[in-house]
Design a protein around this motif. Structure first.
Motif, PDB file in Angstrom:
ATOM      1  N   GLN A   1      -7.355   1.470  -2.651  1.00 57.15           N
ATOM      2  CA  GLN A   1      -7.078   0.477  -1.625  1.00 57.15           C
ATOM      3  C   GLN A   1      -8.308  -0.354  -1.302  1.00 57.15           C
ATOM      4  O   GLN A   1      -8.211  -1.554  -1.024  1.00 57.15           O
ATOM      5  CB  GLN A   1      -6.559   1.167  -0.367  1.00 57.15           C
ATOM      6  N   ILE A   2      -9.491   0.274  -1.310  1.00 54.81           N
ATOM      7  CA  ILE A   2     -10.719  -0.503  -1.087  1.00 54.81           C
ATOM      8  C   ILE A   2     -10.903  -1.534  -2.197  1.00 54.81           C
ATOM      9  O   ILE A   2     -11.250  -2.713  -1.945  1.00 54.81           O
ATOM     10  CB  ILE A   2     -11.924   0.444  -0.976  1.00 54.81           C
TER      11      ILE A   2
ATOM     12  N   ASP B   1     -13.194   1.909   7.543  1.00 53.10           N
ATOM     13  CA  ASP B   1     -12.498   3.133   7.960  1.00 53.10           C
ATOM     14  C   ASP B   1     -12.165   3.999   6.740  1.00 53.10           C
ATOM     15  O   ASP B   1     -12.306   5.223   6.782  1.00 53.10           O
ATOM     16  CB  ASP B   1     -11.231   2.772   8.724  1.00 53.10           C
ATOM     17  N   ARG B   2     -11.723   3.380   5.679  1.00 55.56           N
ATOM     18  CA  ARG B   2     -11.402   4.148   4.468  1.00 55.56           C
ATOM     19  C   ARG B   2     -12.670   4.782   3.880  1.00 55.56           C
ATOM     20  O   ARG B   2     -12.638   5.914   3.385  1.00 55.56           O
ATOM     21  CB  ARG B   2     -10.738   3.252   3.427  1.00 55.56           C
TER      22      ARG B   2
ATOM     23  N   THR C   1       0.825  -1.209   0.000  1.00 56.96           N
ATOM     24  CA  THR C   1       0.000   0.000   0.000  1.00 56.96           C
ATOM     25  C   THR C   1       0.856   1.253   0.000  1.00 56.96           C
ATOM     26  O   THR C   1       0.602   2.209  -0.752  1.00 56.96           O
ATOM     27  CB  THR C   1      -0.924  -0.003   1.226  1.00 56.96           C
TER      28      THR C   1
ATOM     29  N   SER D   1     -13.427   7.791   5.750  1.00 55.23           N
ATOM     30  CA  SER D   1     -12.492   8.864   5.351  1.00 55.23           C
ATOM     31  C   SER D   1     -12.937   9.547   4.064  1.00 55.23           C
ATOM     32  O   SER D   1     -12.615  10.710   3.830  1.00 55.23           O
ATOM     33  CB  SER D   1     -11.085   8.279   5.181  1.00 55.23           C
ATOM     34  N   LEU D   2     -13.658   8.802   3.248  1.00 53.02           N
ATOM     35  CA  LEU D   2     -14.192   9.376   1.997  1.00 53.02           C
ATOM     36  C   LEU D   2     -15.546  10.037   2.209  1.00 53.02           C
ATOM     37  O   LEU D   2     -16.162  10.471   1.224  1.00 53.02           O
ATOM     38  CB  LEU D   2     -14.333   8.270   0.947  1.00 53.02           C
TER      39      LEU D   2
ATOM     40  N   HIS E   1      -7.561   5.972  -1.133  1.00 52.26           N
ATOM     41  CA  HIS E   1      -8.580   5.205  -0.398  1.00 52.26           C
ATOM     42  C   HIS E   1      -9.428   4.370  -1.349  1.00 52.26           C
ATOM     43  O   HIS E   1      -9.705   3.186  -1.073  1.00 52.26           O
ATOM     44  CB  HIS E   1      -9.464   6.164   0.407  1.00 52.26           C
TER      45      HIS E   1
ATOM     46  N   MET F   1     -11.472  -1.372   5.474  1.00 53.30           N
ATOM     47  CA  MET F   1     -12.247  -0.858   4.342  1.00 53.30           C
ATOM     48  C   MET F   1     -13.333   0.105   4.820  1.00 53.30           C
ATOM     49  O   MET F   1     -13.587   1.140   4.198  1.00 53.30           O
ATOM     50  CB  MET F   1     -12.865  -2.015   3.561  1.00 53.30           C
TER      51      MET F   1
ATOM     52  N   GLY G   1      -5.385  11.877  -1.538  1.00 54.12           N
ATOM     53  CA  GLY G   1      -5.755  10.956  -0.461  1.00 54.12           C
ATOM     54  C   GLY G   1      -6.998  10.154  -0.796  1.00 54.12           C
ATOM     55  O   GLY G   1      -7.098   8.957  -0.485  1.00 54.12           O
ATOM     56  N   ARG G   2      -7.982  10.760  -1.417  1.00 50.56           N
ATOM     57  CA  ARG G   2      -9.229  10.070  -1.753  1.00 50.56           C
ATOM     58  C   ARG G   2      -8.991   9.036  -2.843  1.00 50.56           C
ATOM     59  O   ARG G   2      -9.598   7.945  -2.824  1.00 50.56           O
ATOM     60  CB  ARG G   2     -10.284  11.084  -2.184  1.00 50.56           C
TER      61      ARG G   2
END
Length: 627
Positions: A529-530, A587-588, A479, A591-592, A526, A585, A522-523
């Motif tokens: 990564q999801i 948590d991400r 990651t 964050s979005l 995320h 996932m 950052g978005r």
């Protein structure tokens, strides 16, 4: 309609009478001719009078010489003295001054009197004076008186001739003076009538025009110079009156043009200020859009990106129907987007104004479109087109600058994550590798000895925990080392799909309907990564063969990521202990500012669905729009 040129008009008319200058010149020439004639006559008469005076003097001297001869004879002189007296008479009688004054005609009275004196002198008086033996007083006096009488008659005739010439001179001069006075009066009258009066009238009209009264006109005159001047003056006054009547309209037009120029300058100033004073946000772009509506005379507006699917992506809008705008067909990808303003039909209804699209570019490539709705169906005014195109370039330049700033921020973030990954690899990863080796050795040693089952279970759990920790560390390193280059999120997703397809043998079908849309650094990480975590879970646990990934844009403007597999399903397999992938996932997703759901499909397999807004609500981040 402008009247014909006055000068051309008056010159085209052939004058039918002698001009003022010609008439006055003729009168002045006549006065000069009379003056010349008078002077020549005076000079001629003066010259003749001078000869006549000399002739009178000589004729008078003949009379005196006659008395001298008589006195000489009375004294009894018959010698040289008498001879000199007789010669003196002859010389005076034949003098050129006397003979010149005589007329050429032999029948003239002066010529006859002159001949009579000469004949009497030559035949009577001179012979007597030469032959008289003794003085004869009576005869001498009688002859002398006769001679003097003839001489007096000659002098009287010469004087009368001179007087007649002087009288002629006086007559000529009198007539000349009278004619000069008459011609002078005529000249003064002509100047007063044909020059002074018209000029005075023109001057009076000019003074009236000077006070702003353009109704005055010069009186019609004969087609001479001043008449032509009057016509030209009338045409000039008519032109001035027409220009003066249009002056207020022109001033109003110029005032409106200046007001529009001021509005344009104010809009460009406010746009530049709003785009450069702080970070580019939706609020600053909305402020610019409101300023464009207020100062450019448009009713509503929307700023859109071009995600590449043929439909505009509405980033922000004021009082415009975004659903209708989103359904507008674009004329091509950003690389072929129009470089100038275009006019489109109204969105809906006959009451809506025309829609114009303004390219938003940084001077190199298109970054989006600015849709503006005019208050009526008329096309944009001539002054609006360059203004709106300039605003589009300003907005494009600001978006490009924000995008470059975001790119630098992304690179800095990725560099920092790469440093963390390197540090983890050199420290924690090495330690976990060492512990795994030691646990493997411990398990081998315990296998040779008889140990209780609890000890074996502890060793197995320790081994599984180390393997899971090492796997999670490897995922974390992957990651941290994951990079989204300048190609954007779409390319990164394509690379991940290709990677898992080759590694796990999965048939992954990707339907990316938001291609071309960029998110903050950052978005994007995320989202990627999801997707990767979901694919990793499918690869390890689902025993699936096919995976469908759909990325699309919802009507509300949110983004949706849906991952479906045909595996065993999440409900058919218990959750393994110490697994944190799904929690991470969630948590991400938070964050979005979105939501993540993991559900079992009705037929078979599992669905992982992520919904989140394209832009974070707060705090706003600088965003750029790319094609």
């Amino acid at each position: 309609m402008r009247p014909p040129d006055a000068a051309a008009f008056v010159t085209a008319r052939a004058p039918r009478r002698l001009s003022v200058v010609a008439r006055l010149g003729a009168l002045i020439a006549a006065i000069g001719a009379l003056a010349v004639v008078s002077i020549l006559a005076s000079m001629t008469v003066a010259e003749l009078a001078s000869g006549q005076a000399r002739a009178i003097n000589l004729a008078g001297s003949l009379r005196m010489q006659s008395y001298v001869i008589a006195a000489t004879l009375a004294d009894g002189e018959h010698g040289a003295l008498l001879e000199r007296a007789l010669s003196g008479f002859d010389e005076r009688y034949a003098a050129q001054a006397l003979t010149t004054a005589l007329p050429a005609s032999a029948e003239a009275s002066i010529r006859l009197a002159y001949d009579d004196v000469g004949l009497f002198w030559a035949q009577t008086f001179r012979p007597y004076a030469e032959a008289a033996p003794e003085p004869d007083r009576d005869a001498r006096n009688r002859l002398t008186a006769d001679l003097v009488a003839r001489i007096d008659h000659l002098v009287a005739l010469i004087e009368h001739n001179l007087e007649s010439r002087l009288q002629t001179l006086r007559l000529v001069q009198g007539i000349s003076l009278f004619l000069l006075l008459v011609l002078g009066g005529v000249v003064v009258h002509q100047i007063n009538r044909q020059v002074r009066a018209p000029l005075g009238e023109l001057l009076t009209c000019a003074r009236v025009v000077r006070r702003g009264d353009f109704s005055v006109r010069a009186a019609p005159r004969p087609p001479d110079e001043l008449g032509q001047l009057g016509e030209a003056f009338n045409y000039m006054v008519e032109d001035l009156s027409r220009s003066y009547s249009q002056l207020e309209t022109r001033v109003e037009e110029k005032t409106r043009e200046l007001a529009r120029s001021n509005q344009s300058l104010e809009l460009l100033y406010r746009t530049t200020r709003a785009l450069s004073e702080a970070d580019l946000t939706q609020d600053s772009l909305l402020k610019v859009l409101n300023e464009v509506e207020r100062l450019a005379g448009v009713r509503a507006g929307a700023l859109c990106a071009d995600p590449g699917d043929g439909r505009p992506l509405v980033v922000l809008a004021t009082d415009m129907d975004t659903d209708l705008v989103a359904r507008l067909p674009l004329d091509g990808p950003p690389s072929t987007a129009p470089a100038t303003l275009q006019v489109l039909p109204a969105l809906s209804g006959a009451g809506d104004g025309a829609l114009i699209t303004v390219p938003v570019s940084d001077g190199v490539r298109s970054l989006g479109r600015l849709f503006l709705q005019l208050p009526d169906s008329a096309p944009p005014a001539e002054w609006q087109t360059p203004l709106l195109e300039t605003v589009g370039r300003h907005v494009g330049a600001a978006l490009a600058n924000a995008r470059r700033h975001e790119e630098r921020h992304r690179l800095a973030l990725l560099d920092e994550r790469a440093v963390i990954a390197r540090e983890l690899h050199d420290s924690l990863a090495q330690s976990l590798s060492y512990l795994k080796i030691q646990v493997t050795r411990l398990q081998s040693l315990l296998a040779r000895q008889s140990v209780s089952d609890p000890v074996g279970d502890v060793v197995r759990e320790l081994r599984d925990g180390l393997n899971e920790a090492y796997r999670q560390l490897r995922e974390l390193l992957t990651t941290f080392r994951l990079r989204i280059d300048g190609r954007g999120l779409t390319a990164a997703i394509d690379d991940s799909v290709r990677e898992f397809s080759q590694r796990g043998g999965l048939a992954i079908h990707l339907s990316n309907r938001i291609a071309g849309l960029e998110l903050p650094a950052g978005r994007e990480i995320h989202v990627l990564q999801i997707i990767r975590e979901a694919l990793s879970n499918i690869e390890r646990h689902a025993r699936a063969h096919t995976v469908d990934i759909v990325l699309e844009r919802l009507d509300a403007g949110d983004l949706r990521v849906c991952i479906d597999d045909d595996g065993v399903g999440i409900g058919e397999q218990p959750a393994p202990p110490r697994r944190f992938g799904i929690a991470i996932m969630h948590d991400r997703a938070r964050s979005l500012d979105g939501a993540l759901t993991v559900t079992a499909r009705t037929d078979r397999g599992t669905r992982v669905e992520l919904c989140f807004p394209a832009e974070p609500p707060a705090p706003p981040s600088p965003r750029g729009i790319s094609p």
